[in-house]
Enzyme design. Structure first.
Site, mmCIF file in Angstrom:
data_model
loop_
_atom_site.group_PDB
_atom_site.id
_atom_site.type_symbol
_atom_site.label_atom_id
_atom_site.label_comp_id
_atom_site.label_asym_id
_atom_site.label_seq_id
_atom_site.Cartn_x
_atom_site.Cartn_y
_atom_site.Cartn_z
ATOM 1 N N ARG A 28 0.904 -1.252 0.165
ATOM 2 C CA ARG A 28 -0.268 0.051 0.084
ATOM 3 C C ARG A 28 0.712 1.053 0.140
ATOM 4 O O ARG A 28 2.075 1.324 0.754
ATOM 5 C CB ARG A 28 -0.762 -0.553 1.275
ATOM 6 C CG ARG A 28 -2.294 -0.885 1.083
ATOM 7 C CD ARG A 28 -3.141 0.035 0.318
ATOM 8 N NE ARG A 28 -4.526 -0.938 -0.059
ATOM 9 C CZ ARG A 28 -4.020 -2.275 -1.130
ATOM 10 N NH1 ARG A 28 -3.576 -2.694 -1.428
ATOM 11 N NH2 ARG A 28 -5.712 -3.092 -0.789
ATOM 12 N N HIS A 74 -1.278 0.440 -10.016
ATOM 13 C CA HIS A 74 -1.870 0.425 -8.461
ATOM 14 C C HIS A 74 -2.262 -1.043 -9.660
ATOM 15 O O HIS A 74 -4.022 -0.964 -9.800
ATOM 16 C CB HIS A 74 -3.133 0.657 -7.400
ATOM 17 C CG HIS A 74 -3.634 0.236 -6.994
ATOM 18 N ND1 HIS A 74 -3.658 0.699 -5.898
ATOM 19 C CD2 HIS A 74 -3.640 -1.365 -6.798
ATOM 20 C CE1 HIS A 74 -4.303 -0.042 -4.835
ATOM 21 N NE2 HIS A 74 -3.963 -1.237 -5.698
HETATM 22 N N1 LIG Z 1 -0.916 -3.347 -6.150
HETATM 23 C C1 LIG Z 1 -2.223 -4.225 -5.962
HETATM 24 O O1 LIG Z 1 -2.604 -4.470 -6.972
HETATM 25 C C2 LIG Z 1 -2.422 -5.618 -4.569
HETATM 26 C C3 LIG Z 1 -3.803 -6.009 -4.717
HETATM 27 C C4 LIG Z 1 -4.006 -7.018 -3.516
HETATM 28 C C5 LIG Z 1 -3.452 -6.649 -2.438
HETATM 29 N N2 LIG Z 1 -2.090 -6.060 -2.325
HETATM 30 C C6 LIG Z 1 -2.073 -5.591 -1.114
HETATM 31 O O2 LIG Z 1 -1.242 -6.843 -0.011
HETATM 32 C C7 LIG Z 1 -1.478 -7.130 0.826
HETATM 33 C C8 LIG Z 1 -1.282 -8.187 1.237
HETATM 34 O O3 LIG Z 1 -2.358 -9.375 0.773
HETATM 35 P P1 LIG Z 1 -3.020 -10.581 1.576
HETATM 36 O O4 LIG Z 1 -3.906 -11.341 1.628
HETATM 37 O O5 LIG Z 1 -1.445 -11.961 1.423
HETATM 38 O O6 LIG Z 1 -3.078 -10.429 2.995
HETATM 39 P P2 LIG Z 1 -2.752 -11.828 4.367
HETATM 40 O O7 LIG Z 1 -3.497 -12.891 4.142
HETATM 41 O O8 LIG Z 1 -3.088 -10.864 5.585
HETATM 42 O O9 LIG Z 1 -0.884 -11.811 4.698
HETATM 43 C C9 LIG Z 1 -0.536 -10.032 4.776
HETATM 44 C C10 LIG Z 1 1.227 -10.569 5.892
HETATM 45 O O10 LIG Z 1 1.443 -9.359 6.316
HETATM 46 C C11 LIG Z 1 2.085 -10.351 7.546
HETATM 47 N N3 LIG Z 1 2.458 -9.006 8.668
HETATM 48 C C12 LIG Z 1 1.412 -8.132 8.639
HETATM 49 N N4 LIG Z 1 1.510 -7.387 10.085
HETATM 50 C C13 LIG Z 1 2.841 -7.319 10.303
HETATM 51 C C14 LIG Z 1 4.665 -6.477 10.839
HETATM 52 N N5 LIG Z 1 3.297 -6.431 11.219
HETATM 53 N N6 LIG Z 1 5.196 -7.370 10.474
HETATM 54 C C15 LIG Z 1 5.729 -8.524 10.209
HETATM 55 N N7 LIG Z 1 4.586 -9.412 9.204
HETATM 56 C C16 LIG Z 1 3.618 -8.394 8.834
HETATM 57 C C17 LIG Z 1 1.083 -11.541 8.350
HETATM 58 O O11 LIG Z 1 2.285 -11.704 8.925
HETATM 59 P P3 LIG Z 1 1.688 -13.236 9.629
HETATM 60 O O12 LIG Z 1 0.719 -14.658 8.955
HETATM 61 O O13 LIG Z 1 1.987 -13.803 10.911
HETATM 62 O O14 LIG Z 1 0.338 -12.702 10.375
HETATM 63 C C18 LIG Z 1 0.919 -11.914 7.046
HETATM 64 O O15 LIG Z 1 2.114 -12.912 6.773
HETATM 65 C C19 LIG Z 1 -2.525 -6.346 1.385
HETATM 66 O O16 LIG Z 1 -3.287 -6.040 2.820
HETATM 67 C C20 LIG Z 1 -2.736 -5.067 0.257
HETATM 68 O O17 LIG Z 1 -2.048 -4.345 0.522
HETATM 69 C C21 LIG Z 1 -2.018 -5.196 -3.252
#
Ligand SMILES: NC(=O)c1ccc[n+]([C@@H]2O[C@H](COP(=O)([O-])OP(=O)(O)OC[C@H]3O[C@@H](n4cnc5c(N)ncnc54)[C@H](OP(=O)(O)O)[C@@H]3O)[C@@H](O)[C@H]2O)c1
Length: 308
Positions: free
Chosen positions: A223, A271
């Site tokens: 983000r 994005h």
């Molecule tokens: N650019 C784009 O087009 C696009 C599209 C889709 C998503 N995204 C971004 O991608 C992000 C991730 O999506 P996802 O579905 O993979 O999310 P997710 O399944 O919730 O995974 C988030 C990961 O981040 C880790 N995390 C969270 N807070 C942390 C911290 N303080 N320190 C270290 N690790 C931390 C979590 O650790 P734990 O597993 O240990 O809890 C988990 O491994 C979304 O939130 C969004 O911002 C971007």
């Protein structure tokens, strides 16, 4: 029929509402101005205006149309209700493609070939083995774990950083603040796939980037709030960062006066790294509404305490 109100600033919301109107038999589509919108049991949204969701007294579920929910959780008047996000195979595949492209772009020296082309320089480089390239993924969640597995399959040396330790076959797992510097110190290409939370805001700053080896590259698809833009630009100008692929920004569209637009070592993408198709978003909303009405556990529930 479940009354569902669709709201938020994204143009995707009305498109999903339109699809629901034509296809979802169990959903009655409502828009905020409709006379019976206050009866809505479910809200489907992206970046709803602050306080908007609090105006629906009968809500039982808030459903995002995307993976990230920072745009909903930032509402100071957000009702304390279940909040679900989107996890979809097409979203995961798209993200994996985008990051694989970015990793190959740097690993195969295409950034250098593009720069040389501008100056009509014919300079051949020998391909290095993928195993010599260390890709560090911040956030080993639904997306990050899939990206890691795919890059490992291609032979890259992959390390992941998350809050809790992770098991992805062949990946070196780092977790928590105590292991952050070790993770960064052995990373040639840093991929940010974190959710935006209080803990992760501004995490792509000078301190973090300085801990990478000189000449490291950044692929940022988390983000915009993760990015301290001035620090990233400074690290590029100083040559500590070889280049950056930036897909998300604090302000979108990226303002015309942003130095990133003309920075020679930056690729700006609007994005576009990944999005679930409207079909798969609607499928997931329909399934969660069915579960809500049957009293079954909801899919992809956000942990409000963690913020993702
Ligand atoms: N650019 C784009 O087009 C696009 C599209 C889709 C998503 N995204 C971004 O991608 C992000 C991730 O999506 P996802 O579905 O993979 O999310 P997710 O399944 O919730 O995974 C988030 C990961 O981040 C880790 N995390 C969270 N807070 C942390 C911290 N303080 N320190 C270290 N690790 C931390 C979590 O650790 P734990 O597993 O240990 O809890 C988990 O491994 C979304 O939130 C969004 O911002 C971007």
């Amino acid at each position: 029929m479940t009354k569902v109100v669709f709201l938020g600033v994204s143009s995707d919301v009305p498109k999903i509402a339109e699809l629901a109107r034509t296809r979802a038999r169990a959903i009655e589509v409502l828009l905020p101005g409709d006379s019976d919108a206050a009866q809505a049991e479910v809200a489907v949204c992206w970046s709803p205006p602050p306080g908007a969701l609090a105006r629906y007294p009968r809500l039982r579920l808030i459903h995002a149309i995307a993976a990230g929910v920072d745009n909903i959780l930032c509402d100071p008047e957000l009702p304390t209700l279940p909040l679900c996000r989107v996890v979809a195979p097409d979203l995961t595949v798209a993200m994996t493609e985008f990051i694989t492209w970015g990793v190959l772009y740097y690993h195969r020296d295409l950034d250098r070939a593009v720069a040389n082309q501008r100056n009509r320089i014919w300079r051949r480089t020998a391909p290095a083995a993928a195993s010599s390239c260390r890709v560090g993924i911040m956030g080993v969640g639904r997306l990050g774990a899939h990206v890691a597995a795919e890059l490992l399959r291609m032979g890259f040396n992959v390390r992941g950083w998350s809050r809790q330790p992770k098991t992805v076959d062949g990946m070196e797992s780092f977790h928590g603040e105590a292991q952050f510097d070790d993770f960064l110190g052995g990373t040639d290409i840093l991929v940010c796939l974190l959710p935006l939370t209080e803990q992760t805001r501004g995490i792509l700053n000078r301190t973090t980037l300085s801990a990478l080896p000189p000449g490291a590259a950044l692929i940022h698809v988390g983000r915009g709030g993760h990015l301290v833009s001035a620090d990233v630009q400074a690290m590029l100008d100083e040559g500590h960062l070889r280049g950056a692929i930036l897909d998300v920004f604090e302000k979108e569209p990226l303002p015309a006066d942003s130095p990133f637009w003309s920075s020679p070592n930056v690729i700006v993408t609007p994005h576009i790294a990944a999005a679930a198709s409207y079909d798969s978003v609607l499928e997931q909303i329909e399934e969660n509404i069915r579960r809500l009405q049957q009293g079954e556990p909801l899919l992809n529930l956000v942990d409000r305490g963690n913020g993702y």
